[in-house]
Design a protein around this motif. Structure first.
Motif, mmCIF file in Angstrom:
data_model
loop_
_atom_site.group_PDB
_atom_site.id
_atom_site.type_symbol
_atom_site.label_atom_id
_atom_site.label_comp_id
_atom_site.label_asym_id
_atom_site.label_seq_id
_atom_site.Cartn_x
_atom_site.Cartn_y
_atom_site.Cartn_z
ATOM 1 N N PHE A 70 16.054 29.690 45.940
ATOM 2 C CA PHE A 70 16.815 29.427 44.729
ATOM 3 C C PHE A 70 17.073 27.932 44.532
ATOM 4 C CE2 PHE A 70 21.046 28.820 42.742
ATOM 5 C CZ PHE A 70 20.769 29.336 41.485
ATOM 6 N N ILE A 71 16.849 27.457 43.308
ATOM 7 C CA ILE A 71 17.159 26.069 42.943
ATOM 8 C C ILE A 71 18.299 26.049 41.928
ATOM 9 C CG2 ILE A 71 16.297 23.936 41.886
ATOM 10 C CD1 ILE A 71 13.506 24.679 42.976
ATOM 11 N N GLU A 72 18.095 26.687 40.788
ATOM 12 C CA GLU A 72 19.170 26.763 39.791
ATOM 13 C C GLU A 72 18.862 27.849 38.774
ATOM 14 O OE1 GLU A 72 19.611 23.591 36.937
ATOM 15 O OE2 GLU A 72 17.560 22.894 37.295
ATOM 16 N N LEU A 73 19.915 28.289 38.104
ATOM 17 C CA LEU A 73 19.782 29.245 37.008
ATOM 18 C C LEU A 73 19.661 28.430 35.731
ATOM 19 C CD1 LEU A 73 19.838 32.387 36.988
ATOM 20 C CD2 LEU A 73 22.222 32.217 36.236
ATOM 21 N N VAL A 74 18.482 28.411 35.132
ATOM 22 C CA VAL A 74 18.264 27.572 33.951
ATOM 23 C C VAL A 74 18.632 28.295 32.659
ATOM 24 C CG1 VAL A 74 16.521 26.144 35.059
ATOM 25 C CG2 VAL A 74 15.816 28.219 33.883
ATOM 26 N N LYS A 75 18.572 29.617 32.672
ATOM 27 C CA LYS A 75 19.063 30.473 31.598
ATOM 28 C C LYS A 75 19.722 31.667 32.280
ATOM 29 C CE LYS A 75 15.616 29.403 28.005
ATOM 30 N NZ LYS A 75 14.560 29.989 27.124
ATOM 31 N N PRO A 76 20.549 32.421 31.577
ATOM 32 C CA PRO A 76 21.203 33.559 32.233
ATOM 33 C C PRO A 76 20.249 34.539 32.896
ATOM 34 C CG PRO A 76 22.284 33.093 30.160
ATOM 35 C CD PRO A 76 21.070 32.217 30.207
ATOM 36 N N ASN A 77 18.990 34.610 32.425
ATOM 37 C CA ASN A 77 18.034 35.538 33.040
ATOM 38 C C ASN A 77 16.809 34.832 33.610
ATOM 39 O OD1 ASN A 77 16.851 34.853 30.529
ATOM 40 N ND2 ASN A 77 15.694 36.773 30.499
ATOM 41 N N VAL A 228 27.760 45.843 35.640
ATOM 42 C CA VAL A 228 28.788 44.966 35.077
ATOM 43 C C VAL A 228 30.004 44.915 36.002
ATOM 44 C CG1 VAL A 228 30.408 44.664 33.159
ATOM 45 C CG2 VAL A 228 28.027 45.278 32.683
ATOM 46 N N GLU A 229 30.343 46.036 36.612
ATOM 47 C CA GLU A 229 31.471 46.065 37.540
ATOM 48 C C GLU A 229 31.212 45.146 38.740
ATOM 49 O OE1 GLU A 229 35.188 47.112 39.137
ATOM 50 O OE2 GLU A 229 34.353 47.423 37.134
ATOM 51 N N VAL A 230 29.997 45.186 39.281
ATOM 52 C CA VAL A 230 29.646 44.290 40.392
ATOM 53 C C VAL A 230 29.746 42.831 39.935
ATOM 54 C CG1 VAL A 230 27.825 43.558 41.978
ATOM 55 C CG2 VAL A 230 28.181 45.994 41.528
ATOM 56 N N TYR A 231 29.186 42.551 38.767
ATOM 57 C CA TYR A 231 29.261 41.193 38.195
ATOM 58 C C TYR A 231 30.709 40.730 38.078
ATOM 59 C CZ TYR A 231 29.287 37.758 34.347
ATOM 60 O OH TYR A 231 29.518 36.655 33.562
ATOM 61 N N ASN A 232 31.555 41.574 37.540
ATOM 62 C CA ASN A 232 32.955 41.186 37.339
ATOM 63 C C ASN A 232 33.677 40.926 38.662
ATOM 64 O OD1 ASN A 232 33.044 41.182 34.517
ATOM 65 N ND2 ASN A 232 33.431 43.386 34.410
ATOM 66 N N ARG A 233 33.283 41.641 39.699
ATOM 67 C CA ARG A 233 33.969 41.476 40.984
ATOM 68 C C ARG A 233 33.487 40.270 41.786
ATOM 69 N NH1 ARG A 233 35.169 47.284 43.858
ATOM 70 N NH2 ARG A 233 35.397 48.559 41.971
ATOM 71 N N VAL A 234 32.204 39.928 41.660
ATOM 72 C CA VAL A 234 31.665 38.874 42.540
ATOM 73 C C VAL A 234 31.529 37.518 41.857
ATOM 74 C CG1 VAL A 234 30.427 40.597 43.903
ATOM 75 C CG2 VAL A 234 29.203 39.360 42.096
ATOM 76 N N ILE A 235 31.612 37.486 40.527
ATOM 77 C CA ILE A 235 31.483 36.205 39.811
ATOM 78 C C ILE A 235 32.872 35.743 39.383
ATOM 79 C CG2 ILE A 235 30.401 34.968 37.902
ATOM 80 C CD1 ILE A 235 28.409 36.098 39.937
ATOM 81 N N PRO A 236 33.344 34.594 39.864
ATOM 82 C CA PRO A 236 34.667 34.089 39.474
ATOM 83 C C PRO A 236 34.755 33.826 37.966
ATOM 84 C CG PRO A 236 33.810 32.913 41.397
ATOM 85 C CD PRO A 236 32.676 33.735 40.855
ATOM 86 N N ASP A 237 35.958 33.870 37.445
ATOM 87 C CA ASP A 237 36.162 33.711 36.001
ATOM 88 C C ASP A 237 35.634 32.386 35.477
ATOM 89 O OD1 ASP A 237 37.293 36.205 35.804
ATOM 90 O OD2 ASP A 237 39.366 35.479 35.909
ATOM 91 N N ASP A 238 35.808 31.307 36.254
ATOM 92 C CA ASP A 238 35.335 30.011 35.770
ATOM 93 C C ASP A 238 33.814 29.961 35.669
ATOM 94 O OD1 ASP A 238 35.116 30.124 38.561
ATOM 95 O OD2 ASP A 238 35.244 27.949 38.766
ATOM 96 N N LYS A 240 31.975 32.786 35.023
ATOM 97 C CA LYS A 240 31.660 33.687 33.910
ATOM 98 C C LYS A 240 31.719 32.953 32.585
ATOM 99 C CE LYS A 240 33.579 37.832 36.066
ATOM 100 N NZ LYS A 240 34.844 38.494 36.270
ATOM 101 N N ALA A 241 32.568 31.945 32.502
ATOM 102 C CA ALA A 241 32.749 31.202 31.249
ATOM 103 C C ALA A 241 31.457 30.501 30.801
ATOM 104 C CB ALA A 241 33.857 30.180 31.401
ATOM 105 N N LYS A 242 30.510 30.338 31.749
ATOM 106 C CA LYS A 242 29.238 29.683 31.411
ATOM 107 C C LYS A 242 28.291 30.606 30.666
ATOM 108 C CE LYS A 242 29.482 27.179 35.822
ATOM 109 N NZ LYS A 242 28.808 26.988 37.129
ATOM 110 N N PHE A 243 28.572 31.918 30.717
ATOM 111 C CA PHE A 243 27.646 32.902 30.170
ATOM 112 C C PHE A 243 28.278 33.648 29.003
ATOM 113 C CE2 PHE A 243 27.153 32.736 34.849
ATOM 114 C CZ PHE A 243 25.956 32.043 34.887
ATOM 115 N N ASP A 244 27.476 33.924 27.990
ATOM 116 C CA ASP A 244 27.935 34.650 26.817
ATOM 117 C C ASP A 244 27.593 36.126 26.994
ATOM 118 O OD1 ASP A 244 28.876 35.345 24.352
ATOM 119 O OD2 ASP A 244 27.088 34.682 23.267
ATOM 120 N N LEU A 245 28.392 36.832 27.781
ATOM 121 C CA LEU A 245 28.108 38.238 28.091
ATOM 122 C C LEU A 245 29.234 39.133 27.589
ATOM 123 C CD1 LEU A 245 26.729 37.917 31.740
ATOM 124 C CD2 LEU A 245 25.423 38.147 29.631
#
Length: 245
Positions: A70-77, A228-238, A240-245
């Motif tokens: 892994f290097i970076e996430l350049v787009k959400p997918n 989505v539940e896994v995403y919400n639990r493992v990704i901090p709120d700050d 998540k703010a980077k993604f429009d989901l």
């Protein structure tokens, strides 16, 4: 970074060349498959959730001393990654007995495995990913004994880090499969993805499934709720703010 010609298209991801010879772009598609691809559906934003979860996990593992592509996430997918020569072995770690383990062996479903079981499968759809032992892997010429030992060592290191990571999110890491490749210098590096597609994840309190097993069982309407539940639990709120989901 420029996205160039496609290198490979698998069941759920596509790999593209970039303007750097030693880097690739991995696109996580919304496809969901089961049974060696015999059953296939499209789940809205599934690729995006898997890419974000995988990128988070790879960062956690890097901090734990596991080298990843892994290097970076350049787009959400879309994930920019180190180009690897993939080893055709799936390394599986089982912390709790379930699935094929209890179907094929006299062990009770839900048994906690201490120490965890390590399993290796030959990654080849034509042969339906059969289980390997070290002798078969060496006979096939896909890994040396030293490399097989390194794969197991790294898999247990990944397991230690991820069990703690998911436990803090109220999730039990039941089992998971991972893949490795070699970089341009011949070093073994963790690659592919780690997401609800390749992990069995259970809610710590209810033991509800939060992974692809829901799709295998035909509970299609519950799959994305679980991801989505896994995403919400493992990704901090700050983050998540980077993604429009």
């Amino acid at each position: 970074m420029t996205k160039k010609d496609i290198i490979n298209s698998g069941k759920v991801k596509s790999v593209f060349a970039t303007d750097k010879e030693d880097e690739v772009l991995i696109e996580f598609r919304d496809d969901m498959t089961a049974g060696d691809g015999e059953r296939k559906e499209v789940m809205t934003k599934k690729g995006t959730y898997n890419a974000i979860i995988s990128s988070k996990i790879f960062n956690v593992l890097e901090q734990a001393g596991v080298k990843t592509q892994f290097i970076e996430l350049v787009k959400p997918n879309e994930m920019l990654a180190m180009k690897l020569d993939m080893i055709p072995i799936e390394v599986i770690i089982r912390n709790i007995a379930t699935g094929s383990l209890v179907r094929n062996y006299p062990i009770e479903d839900g048994t906690k495995l201490n120490p965890p079981i390590v399993q290796m499968d030959y990654k080849d759809d034509e042969f339906h990913d059969p289980m390997l032992n070290h002798s078969i892997a060496k006979a096939l010429g896909i890994a040396t004994q030293d490399e097989l030992d390194e794969l197991e060592k790294l898999a247990f290191k990944v397991n230690d880090a991820l069990k703690d990571f998911f436990d803090k999110a109220g999730i039990i890491l039941v089992d998971f499969k991972i893949e490795f490749g070699k970089d341009k210098d011949g070093n073994i590096v963790l690659g592919d993805e780690i997401s609800p597609d390749g992990c069995r994840l259970w809610d710590k309190e209810t033991l509800d499934m939060l992974d692809k097993e829901l799709f295998r069982k035909g509970k299609d309407d519950e799959v994305m709720e679980a991801y989505v539940e896994v995403y919400n639990r493992v990704i901090p709120d700050d983050e998540k703010a980077k993604f429009d989901l």
